[in-house]
Design an enzyme around this catalytic site. Structure first.
Site, mmCIF file in Angstrom:
data_model
loop_
_atom_site.group_PDB
_atom_site.id
_atom_site.type_symbol
_atom_site.label_atom_id
_atom_site.label_comp_id
_atom_site.label_asym_id
_atom_site.label_seq_id
_atom_site.Cartn_x
_atom_site.Cartn_y
_atom_site.Cartn_z
ATOM 1 N N LYS A 44 0.839 -1.205 0.000
ATOM 2 C CA LYS A 44 0.000 0.000 0.000
ATOM 3 C C LYS A 44 0.875 1.255 0.000
ATOM 4 O O LYS A 44 2.082 1.165 0.270
ATOM 5 C CB LYS A 44 -0.950 -0.027 1.192
ATOM 6 C CG LYS A 44 -0.264 0.048 2.534
ATOM 7 C CD LYS A 44 -1.194 -0.354 3.679
ATOM 8 C CE LYS A 44 -0.473 -0.195 5.002
ATOM 9 N NZ LYS A 44 -1.176 -0.845 6.106
ATOM 10 N N ARG A 140 -10.624 0.239 15.561
ATOM 11 C CA ARG A 140 -10.504 0.928 14.284
ATOM 12 C C ARG A 140 -11.367 0.134 13.306
ATOM 13 O O ARG A 140 -12.568 0.102 13.452
ATOM 14 C CB ARG A 140 -9.010 0.985 13.900
ATOM 15 C CG ARG A 140 -8.625 2.157 13.053
ATOM 16 C CD ARG A 140 -7.141 2.154 12.740
ATOM 17 N NE ARG A 140 -6.708 0.907 12.109
ATOM 18 C CZ ARG A 140 -5.523 0.713 11.548
ATOM 19 N NH1 ARG A 140 -4.630 1.682 11.534
ATOM 20 N NH2 ARG A 140 -5.205 -0.436 10.997
ATOM 21 N N TYR A 280 14.753 31.144 2.738
ATOM 22 C CA TYR A 280 13.605 31.897 3.253
ATOM 23 C C TYR A 280 13.763 32.149 4.747
ATOM 24 O O TYR A 280 14.130 31.244 5.498
ATOM 25 C CB TYR A 280 12.305 31.121 3.026
ATOM 26 C CG TYR A 280 11.829 31.115 1.601
ATOM 27 C CD1 TYR A 280 11.486 32.299 0.947
ATOM 28 C CD2 TYR A 280 11.690 29.912 0.908
ATOM 29 C CE1 TYR A 280 11.041 32.276 -0.364
ATOM 30 C CE2 TYR A 280 11.239 29.884 -0.395
ATOM 31 C CZ TYR A 280 10.921 31.071 -1.036
ATOM 32 O OH TYR A 280 10.469 31.048 -2.319
ATOM 33 N N MET A 328 10.512 24.383 -1.516
ATOM 34 C CA MET A 328 9.699 23.352 -2.178
ATOM 35 C C MET A 328 10.566 22.383 -2.982
ATOM 36 O O MET A 328 10.412 21.176 -2.895
ATOM 37 C CB MET A 328 8.654 24.005 -3.078
ATOM 38 C CG MET A 328 7.630 23.027 -3.616
ATOM 39 S SD MET A 328 6.396 23.821 -4.659
ATOM 40 C CE MET A 328 5.580 24.907 -3.516
HETATM 41 C C1 LIG Z 1 -0.292 -1.820 6.695
HETATM 42 C C2 LIG Z 1 -0.837 -3.071 7.240
HETATM 43 C C3 LIG Z 1 0.006 -4.131 7.590
HETATM 44 C C4 LIG Z 1 1.506 -4.042 7.497
HETATM 45 O O1 LIG Z 1 2.038 -3.462 8.643
HETATM 46 P P1 LIG Z 1 3.636 -3.387 8.827
HETATM 47 O O2 LIG Z 1 3.813 -2.872 10.195
HETATM 48 O O3 LIG Z 1 4.108 -2.419 7.778
HETATM 49 O O4 LIG Z 1 4.145 -4.739 8.599
HETATM 50 C C5 LIG Z 1 -0.572 -5.300 8.033
HETATM 51 N N1 LIG Z 1 -1.909 -5.419 8.138
HETATM 52 C C6 LIG Z 1 -2.746 -4.418 7.828
HETATM 53 C C7 LIG Z 1 -4.203 -4.619 7.976
HETATM 54 C C8 LIG Z 1 -2.246 -3.209 7.372
HETATM 55 O O5 LIG Z 1 -3.091 -2.227 7.075
#
Ligand SMILES: *Cc1c(COP(=O)(O)O)cnc(C)c1O
Length: 387
Positions: A44, A140, A280, A328
């Site tokens: 992700k 969550r 700046y 930037m």
């Molecule tokens: C991002 C995520 C992980 C991975 O977590 P790490 O600490 O980067 O290994 C595992 N499970 C879920 C549901 C996540 O959202």
């Protein structure tokens, strides 16, 4: 050209991806697992900033599953790999039909999402593959554990829904020995007993990188590893606790190597007189006549403005301090003590140069954040180069 090395990129800054390190990390994590346990590579946020398009093909033969944020990322992974893809974060209702149609697995936390997917699955004519997430204490995502069994009976009776997995997520797996992990795990175990009693056989999964390293009992059928694949420890406490695990059965010790180097080149060098300021706000005034180098990167390129006047970069294996505010797309560093440095020299913002290293942990510590945020902030426009 001086200092260019072997990397040929037509950009002011770039990210190098060390494919050997990525492979070694995946193999190291794999060595912690029972042979039957699957490894899901979490990619992700553009593979934690490392670049999805580069990372997925490199990981393809090393993982069993990919985990992504959303439908768009799932599509991007599917273009590069035939491995199953699990969407970890909430379902976008608009994407439900396409999600089912393409056979992506979806993490689900509510009956509303089950309804949406069932309707989509009926329209598409193929079942929706869902992983039911149980909230065992993080508050969550996930079905609250108290309601879960009631919901489960309802979900099992739904047409067009295939329960492919049962999952939870730990709030504190990166704190070795934390009691909340044991409590969450106990809740999850109870849920699994009930699921088992109902004759359901989904993939059971709970562990992120930290739990994969520290808590072998939480591996179940699949582990979801993100940060460790990229060679970054979930927390320094996990690194310190890991060697002690080497004596435990099944855990053969783990080593991680950073996968990413973030580099740029010096585009200009100038002399400044004592008392002059830079950048700046003129936040840095020189106490001696100095030599400064201009770097063509800034906070718009993933080098946080909060590093102004406090971080260092590496040039020819030596440290040079950032002076003045980071703009930037521009940053200035003091090279008064590095007389041999010249325009075109490679500058390492993150990673190794000679014997020196700027670790992602160092930048995270300086800016009061965690390594995850440093790497995911690296923007998509930076070219990723495999080395
Ligand atoms: C991002 C995520 C992980 C991975 O977590 P790490 O600490 O980067 O290994 C595992 N499970 C879920 C549901 C996540 O959202």
């Amino acid at each position: 050209m001086p200092g260019r090395g072997t990397i040929e990129v037509m950009a002011n800054a770039w990210i190098e991806i060390d494919q050997r390190a990525l492979r070694a990390n995946a193999e190291s994590l794999r060595s912690l697992l029972d042979p039957a346990t699957q490894l899901l590579g979490v990619v992700k946020s553009n593979a934690y900033g490392h670049g999805l398009a580069v990372v997925v093909p490199l990981l393809d033969s090393l993982v069993d599953f990919f985990g992504v944020d959303d439908f768009e990322e799932a599509v991007a992974v599917r273009a590069l790999s035939a491995k199953p893809v699990l969407i970890l974060n909430p379902l976008a209702a608009d994407a439900a039909e396409a999600t089912v149609c393409r056979g992506f697995h979806q993490m689900v936390s509510s009956l509303e999402d089950i309804d949406t997917l069932a309707v989509a699955a009926e329209a598409v004519g193929t079942p929706a593959h869902v992983h039911l997430k149980v909230d065992t204490g993080m508050s969550r995502q996930g079905f609250p554990v108290g309601d879960f069994l009631v919901h489960l009976h309802e979900i099992v009776s739904r047409e067009h829904i295939a329960i492919a997995g049962i999952a939870t997520h730990f709030a504190n797996a990166d704190v070795p020995g934390d009691s909340s992990v044991a409590m969450q795990h106990e809740q999850f175990r109870r849920v699994l007993d009930q699921v088992h009693a109902m004759g359901l056989r989904g993939i059971r999964h709970a562990a992120n990188s930290a739990a994969t390293i520290l808590e072998p009992d939480t591996h179940y059928d699949l582990v979801r590893c993100g940060i460790a694949l990229y060679g970054i420890w979930p927390d320094q406490a996990v690194l310190q606790a890991a060697p002690r695990l080497a004596v435990r059965p099944r855990v053969s010790g783990i080593s991680l190597e950073p996968v990413l180097q973030f580099r740029t080149r010096i585009s200009l060098i100038k002399e400044v007189a004592q008392g002059e300021g830079v950048g700046y706000g003129l936040t840095k005034r020189f106490e001696r006549s100095s030599r400064i180098a201009l770097l063509p990167i800034g906070y718009g390129d993933g080098y946080s403005r909060t590093l102004s006047n406090i971080s260092e970069v590496l040039i020819r294996g030596q440290r040079a301090p950032v002076v003045g505010r980071i703009s930037m797309n521009l940053t200035t560093v003091d090279i008064t003590d590095l007389p041999e440095v010249s325009v075109g020299d490679t500058v390492t913002l993150l990673g190794r140069s000679g014997k020196q290293e700027i670790a992602v942990e160092e930048l995270a510590q300086r800016t009061g954040t965690i390594p995850y945020e440093i790497v995911t902030a690296l923007p998509r426009h930076l070219p990723r180069v495999i080395i």
